[in-house]
Design a protein around this motif. Structure first.
Motif, mmCIF file in Angstrom:
data_model
loop_
_atom_site.group_PDB
_atom_site.id
_atom_site.type_symbol
_atom_site.label_atom_id
_atom_site.label_comp_id
_atom_site.label_asym_id
_atom_site.label_seq_id
_atom_site.Cartn_x
_atom_site.Cartn_y
_atom_site.Cartn_z
ATOM 1 N N GLU A 1 0.607 -1.632 0.033
ATOM 2 C CA GLU A 1 -0.273 0.173 0.102
ATOM 3 C C GLU A 1 0.990 1.550 -0.335
ATOM 4 O O GLU A 1 0.162 1.987 -0.361
ATOM 5 C CB GLU A 1 -0.881 -0.274 1.328
ATOM 6 N N ASP A 2 2.257 1.328 0.801
ATOM 7 C CA ASP A 2 2.673 2.233 0.457
ATOM 8 C C ASP A 2 3.733 1.849 -0.301
ATOM 9 O O ASP A 2 4.775 3.392 -0.146
ATOM 10 C CB ASP A 2 3.300 2.092 2.418
ATOM 11 N N ARG A 3 4.260 1.034 -0.893
ATOM 12 C CA ARG A 3 5.780 1.454 -1.980
ATOM 13 C C ARG A 3 4.828 0.571 -3.078
ATOM 14 O O ARG A 3 4.529 -0.116 -3.746
ATOM 15 C CB ARG A 3 6.530 0.155 -0.916
ATOM 16 N N LEU A 4 5.630 1.872 -4.266
ATOM 17 C CA LEU A 4 5.196 1.300 -5.301
ATOM 18 C C LEU A 4 6.950 1.053 -6.175
ATOM 19 O O LEU A 4 7.937 2.002 -5.613
ATOM 20 C CB LEU A 4 4.923 2.499 -6.086
ATOM 21 N N ARG A 5 7.298 -0.285 -7.187
ATOM 22 C CA ARG A 5 8.172 -0.089 -7.698
ATOM 23 C C ARG A 5 8.061 0.446 -9.097
ATOM 24 O O ARG A 5 7.298 -0.404 -9.783
ATOM 25 C CB ARG A 5 8.775 -1.167 -7.440
ATOM 26 N N PHE A 6 9.098 0.710 -9.839
ATOM 27 C CA PHE A 6 9.576 0.835 -11.213
ATOM 28 C C PHE A 6 10.617 0.423 -11.624
ATOM 29 O O PHE A 6 11.775 0.863 -11.025
ATOM 30 C CB PHE A 6 8.030 1.967 -11.983
ATOM 31 N N LYS A 7 10.316 -0.064 -12.820
ATOM 32 C CA LYS A 7 11.804 -0.786 -13.337
ATOM 33 C C LYS A 7 11.954 -0.609 -15.182
ATOM 34 O O LYS A 7 11.123 -0.407 -15.846
ATOM 35 C CB LYS A 7 12.016 -2.317 -13.525
ATOM 36 N N LYS B 1 10.144 -9.822 -3.383
ATOM 37 C CA LYS B 1 9.999 -9.727 -4.343
ATOM 38 C C LYS B 1 7.645 -9.767 -4.407
ATOM 39 O O LYS B 1 7.387 -10.600 -3.321
ATOM 40 C CB LYS B 1 9.984 -11.114 -4.640
ATOM 41 N N ALA B 2 7.358 -8.721 -4.819
ATOM 42 C CA ALA B 2 6.359 -8.651 -5.338
ATOM 43 C C ALA B 2 5.603 -10.494 -5.661
ATOM 44 O O ALA B 2 5.775 -10.614 -6.324
ATOM 45 C CB ALA B 2 5.479 -7.244 -5.385
ATOM 46 N N THR B 3 3.999 -10.778 -5.058
ATOM 47 C CA THR B 3 3.982 -12.459 -5.270
ATOM 48 C C THR B 3 2.337 -11.618 -6.348
ATOM 49 O O THR B 3 1.757 -12.068 -6.868
ATOM 50 C CB THR B 3 3.610 -13.121 -4.915
ATOM 51 N N GLU B 4 1.915 -9.938 -5.409
ATOM 52 C CA GLU B 4 0.714 -10.232 -5.949
ATOM 53 C C GLU B 4 0.494 -8.139 -5.547
ATOM 54 O O GLU B 4 1.176 -7.741 -5.151
ATOM 55 C CB GLU B 4 -0.602 -10.988 -5.008
ATOM 56 N N LYS B 5 -0.583 -7.754 -6.590
ATOM 57 C CA LYS B 5 -0.859 -6.328 -6.224
ATOM 58 C C LYS B 5 -1.424 -6.108 -4.898
ATOM 59 O O LYS B 5 -2.176 -6.345 -4.329
ATOM 60 C CB LYS B 5 -1.938 -6.559 -7.826
ATOM 61 N N ALA B 6 -0.981 -4.746 -4.643
ATOM 62 C CA ALA B 6 -1.491 -4.210 -3.593
ATOM 63 C C ALA B 6 -2.844 -3.760 -3.377
ATOM 64 O O ALA B 6 -3.695 -3.742 -4.385
ATOM 65 C CB ALA B 6 -0.603 -3.066 -2.749
ATOM 66 N N VAL B 7 -3.468 -4.543 -2.718
ATOM 67 C CA VAL B 7 -4.909 -4.231 -3.145
ATOM 68 C C VAL B 7 -5.243 -2.918 -2.982
ATOM 69 O O VAL B 7 -6.299 -2.295 -3.282
ATOM 70 C CB VAL B 7 -6.118 -5.017 -1.662
ATOM 71 N N ASN B 8 -4.816 -2.098 -1.198
ATOM 72 C CA ASN B 8 -5.382 -0.893 -1.075
ATOM 73 C C ASN B 8 -4.625 0.522 -1.361
ATOM 74 O O ASN B 8 -4.228 0.975 -0.841
ATOM 75 C CB ASN B 8 -6.404 -0.542 -0.087
ATOM 76 N N PRO B 9 -4.060 0.430 -2.884
ATOM 77 C CA PRO B 9 -2.720 1.133 -2.520
ATOM 78 C C PRO B 9 -2.522 2.697 -2.401
ATOM 79 O O PRO B 9 -4.509 2.928 -2.641
ATOM 80 C CB PRO B 9 -2.028 1.116 -4.211
ATOM 81 N N LYS B 10 -2.180 3.718 -1.632
ATOM 82 C CA LYS B 10 -2.222 4.649 -1.934
ATOM 83 C C LYS B 10 -1.745 6.038 -2.601
ATOM 84 O O LYS B 10 -1.715 6.908 -2.187
ATOM 85 C CB LYS B 10 -1.722 5.642 -0.030
ATOM 86 N N TYR B 11 -1.196 5.337 -4.013
ATOM 87 C CA TYR B 11 -1.087 5.927 -4.791
ATOM 88 C C TYR B 11 -1.786 5.742 -6.213
ATOM 89 O O TYR B 11 -1.945 4.916 -6.816
ATOM 90 C CB TYR B 11 0.321 5.760 -4.996
ATOM 91 N N LYS B 12 -1.373 6.839 -6.665
ATOM 92 C CA LYS B 12 -2.216 6.334 -8.200
ATOM 93 C C LYS B 12 -0.788 6.770 -9.099
ATOM 94 O O LYS B 12 0.346 7.683 -9.229
ATOM 95 C CB LYS B 12 -2.909 7.976 -8.135
ATOM 96 N N VAL B 13 -0.980 5.786 -10.345
ATOM 97 C CA VAL B 13 0.148 6.095 -11.731
ATOM 98 C C VAL B 13 -0.855 6.410 -12.963
ATOM 99 O O VAL B 13 -1.505 5.846 -12.998
ATOM 100 C CB VAL B 13 0.939 5.029 -11.823
ATOM 101 N N GLU B 14 -0.400 7.512 -13.597
ATOM 102 C CA GLU B 14 -0.614 7.825 -14.983
ATOM 103 C C GLU B 14 0.676 7.680 -15.444
ATOM 104 O O GLU B 14 1.949 8.407 -15.617
ATOM 105 C CB GLU B 14 -0.680 9.245 -14.739
ATOM 106 N N PHE B 15 0.257 7.793 -16.895
ATOM 107 C CA PHE B 15 1.439 7.959 -17.592
ATOM 108 C C PHE B 15 1.285 8.562 -18.931
ATOM 109 O O PHE B 15 0.292 8.975 -19.831
ATOM 110 C CB PHE B 15 1.055 6.373 -19.125
#
Length: 701
Positions: free
Chosen positions: A125-131, A148-162
């Motif tokens: 929820e509090d950590r995002l990784r981009f590579k 290693k992440a095995t599944e997507k965070a359910v309620n992330p506190k961030y939004k990602v836009e491209f």
């Protein structure tokens, strides 16, 4: 006919004039629309030797300026280079995935990567990784283990836009919309040996990045500062890059929240800061592997960061006591007399060091049978009285003596660095005054050779200008072969890799917790070792700078940290050494260390009154050791800092964001030391809370 002809000519002139005015106005309008403000100009020619022609050959704009720091060659708005998103962004199990394609054939240094992969992982929820990586060919990646992440965070506190064309990435908070990462501020470049990406932080309150000696804890972005990161044995007071490699920063947002950004990359790099505010990363290899931590408190940012790189080790209780060291004891009698003198003055001491002068011709795993005769027996005798003995080792093995077991065993196990050209062992010298030829095992061994001609020399020039005369200064050749890769990629990992093996060997041989203090560090070094701030000098400014370094290394997850009390070089005055002893009593790693040929500066060297004052402040430290040990226990279990800036406890009081002459032990012990010559009092800031005097236990604020 003449009159008609003239009238037509006049009409044509009038028409041309009107058209010229219209086009000029259009050009001016477009120029104004596309102009780049001075504070926003991202350098397009970071190496030396820029000219109008060389600048424009990169598709960049040349504009000579007199103001310091503003680049003359900069990326224009509408720059034709960079990347665009090919097709659409794909939703994956962990987040998003995209493929980026080059927008043009423009290159900065040649050999651009045509297709770049982008992975975005919603790890917690509090950590995002981009590579960002070469999607067609495998490139070097740092071997430090990461969760290693095995599944997507359910309620992330961030939004990602491209943004598709040109590509950029934006990361913001969901609750208030604060933008934490925005790469649209600059141009994304991915070439074989030059990678660049920029971001626009939400404020200018940026902390961290290292290791360099900084004038203030908060970076001055208006100064157009460039921070080189490439581990090097360099004196802190000379400026430039030092012993550690830490591409991590925290940022205080305008509402008192905080976030952190970490780049996992071990290649030589530099960080350019500018008043936009903007931060530009430039590195000469590997991939771009970023982690964003959302806090929202500054202390929570560090807890989230150490969750990724590893929690700090729990030092043994005795290692929190006062420690004495110097290079130049020369004889065992000198050490014995010092230990005896410390006892006579009743000054607390838990550790005595032996520097390289205890060795036979400075060979590791030996001791001088003449000048240090009886060393093992001496160590055993002081251990009975509760005093530990730590030896200093050089990470290099002598190679010119027969029947030297470490060298013979190293050859048998084939563990030495190999020459990139011949494939044989790589030889060099540690110190210029030594005859001994050695096999180098770590980054600061001085071997001067040309860079392999397959490496890009262009951008290396600017790194060399800050890092040293050439990149091979105080290190091995960049094409030297090591276990994981060529030295070009793993140089800054070498101290880190030795730390892992050393602490493991110490624990296995004793069956107990031990302590390793390494000068060369990398993210996760704090999981295995502590650090001292290098070969400082006896000058008043070093006291303040040691606080800044101590605060920064707590950000880096290395809380077992301190500076050489009273300075490694030069001779401290009695007043300076006393003030430094009073400050150093509150370093987590408290050690008085001295250089070869200097006058003695231990607490017994300045007479009875000095010893009395030193004893008084060290006794305070010892009374507080249970509290300090508890702070280390919490650091080990939840990743919190041991020494922290005031802003970590009082982030809503913005005045604390720039305080770096005071510091806290944990959440509630405020230390405000005297740092200047001739001063007997300090002006201290007390945040809005209830404060008690340690000495009187009276409520003072």
């Amino acid at each position: 006919m003449a009159a008609i002809y003239l009238e037509q000519v006049l009409s044509l002139f009038l028409l041309c004039s009107l058209l010229h005015s219209a086009f000029s106005e259009l050009r001016n309008t477009r120029s104004k629309q596309r102009s780049v403000s001075d504070q926003s100009k991202i350098d397009c020619y970071p190496e030396m030797g820029a000219s109008r022609a060389s600048c424009q050959s990169r598709g960049c704009t040349w504009e000579e300026r007199s103001e310091k720091g503003i680049p003359w060659c900069f990326f224009p708005q509408g720059y034709r280079g960079g990347y665009r998103i090919e097709e659409t962004v794909q939703v994956t199990k962990l987040g998003y995935q995209a493929r980026l394609k080059r927008r043009s054939d423009i290159t900065i240094y040649d050999k651009a990567i045509d297709e770049v992969g982008l992975d975005v992982e919603f790890q917690t929820e509090d950590r995002l990784r981009f590579k960002l990586y070469d999607s067609r060919n495998k490139r070097y990646e740092v071997p430090v283990p990461m969760p290693k992440a095995t599944e997507k965070a359910v309620n992330p506190k961030y939004k990602v836009e491209f943004k598709g064309d040109p590509f950029s990435l934006k990361i913001s908070r969901k609750d208030n919309g604060a933008v934490l990462w925005d790469s649209s501020v600059g141009v994304f470049i991915f070439e074989d040996q030059y990678l660049q990406i920029s971001t626009k932080p939400p404020s200018s309150f940026v902390f961290g990045f290292g290791e360099q000696e900084h004038k203030s804890f908060k970076h001055n972005l208006s100064a157009w500062e460039v921070l080189p990161i490439f581990t090097r044995d360099q004196f802190p007071f000379n400026g430039g890059n030092l012993y550690g490699h830490h591409p991590f920063y925290t940022c205080m947002e305008n509402d008192g929240k905080a976030h952190g950004v970490f780049l996992l990359n071990s290649n030589a790099m530099e960080i350019a800061l500018q008043p936009e505010p903007a931060i530009t990363y430039r590195t000469i290899g590997g991939i771009l592997d970023f982690y964003i931590f959302l806090g929202p408190t500054p202390e929570e940012v560090i807890m989230q960061y150490t969750e990724v790189i590893g929690r700090p080790f729990l030092p043994p209780y005795w290692s929190l006591g006062f420690q004495l060291s110097r290079w130049g004891y020369n004889r065992i009698e000198t050490v014995k007399n010092l230990v005896k003198s410390m006892r006579q003055y009743d000054i607390p001491q838990d550790v005595q060091y032996g520097d390289i002068d205890y060795m036979t011709r400075q060979k590791d795993f030996t001791y001088d049978p003449a000048n240090f005769k009886g060393l093992p027996e001496f160590v055993q005798s002081i251990k009975k009285d509760g005093l530990r003995y730590i030896i200093i080792l050089d990470p290099a093995i002598g190679a010119n003596d027969s029947n030297y077991q470490p060298y013979d065993l190293g050859n048998e196990l084939n563990v030495f660095i190999k020459d990139g050209d011949t494939g044989g062992n790589l030889y060099g010298k540690v110190r210029k005054y030594l005859i001994t030829t050695i096999i180098p095992l770590v980054s600061f061994v001085a071997v001067f050779r040309d860079l392999n001609n397959t490496l890009r020399q262009h951008y290396v020039d600017i790194l060399a200008g800050i890092i040293g005369n050439i990149m091979a200064d105080k290190t091995v050749c960049m094409n030297a072969k090591q276990a994981n890769d060529i030295h070009y990629n793993v140089h800054s990992l070498y101290g880190w890799s030795q730390t892992l093996i050393t602490i493991e060997a110490a624990r296995n041989s004793t069956g107990k917790r031990s302590v390793v203090i390494s000068r060369s560090t990398f993210p996760s070094s704090g999981k295995y070792a502590g650090h001292w701030l290098g070969d400082n000098k006896a000058s008043w400014d070093q006291l303040h700078k040691s606080i800044i370094g101590m605060l920064e290394f707590n950000l880096f997850g290395i809380p077992y940290i301190g500076a050489d009390v009273c300075g490694f070089f030069d001779h401290p005055t009695k007043e300076m050494c006393l003030r430094w002893t009073q400050l150093g009593a509150f370093y987590p790693f408290s050690r008085n260390h001295n250089g070869f040929g200097n006058k003695a500066q231990d607490p017994t060297a300045f007479g009875v009154e000095f010893a009395k004052d030193a004893r008084k402040v060290l006794q305070i430290r010892y009374r507080l050791l249970p509290f300090l040990y508890t702070l280390f226990y919490k650091a080990n279990t939840d990743g919190s800092t041991v020494v922290r800036p005031l802003m970590h406890e009082f982030p809503k009081e913005s005045v604390t964001w720039e305080i770096d002459r005071q510091f806290l032990w944990g959440p509630n012990l405020l230390i405000s030391p005297v740092l200047e010559k001739g001063k007997t009092s300090v002006e201290a800031y007390f945040p809005d809370s209830r404060w008690y005097s340690y000495y009187t236990v009276n409520n003072v604020v």
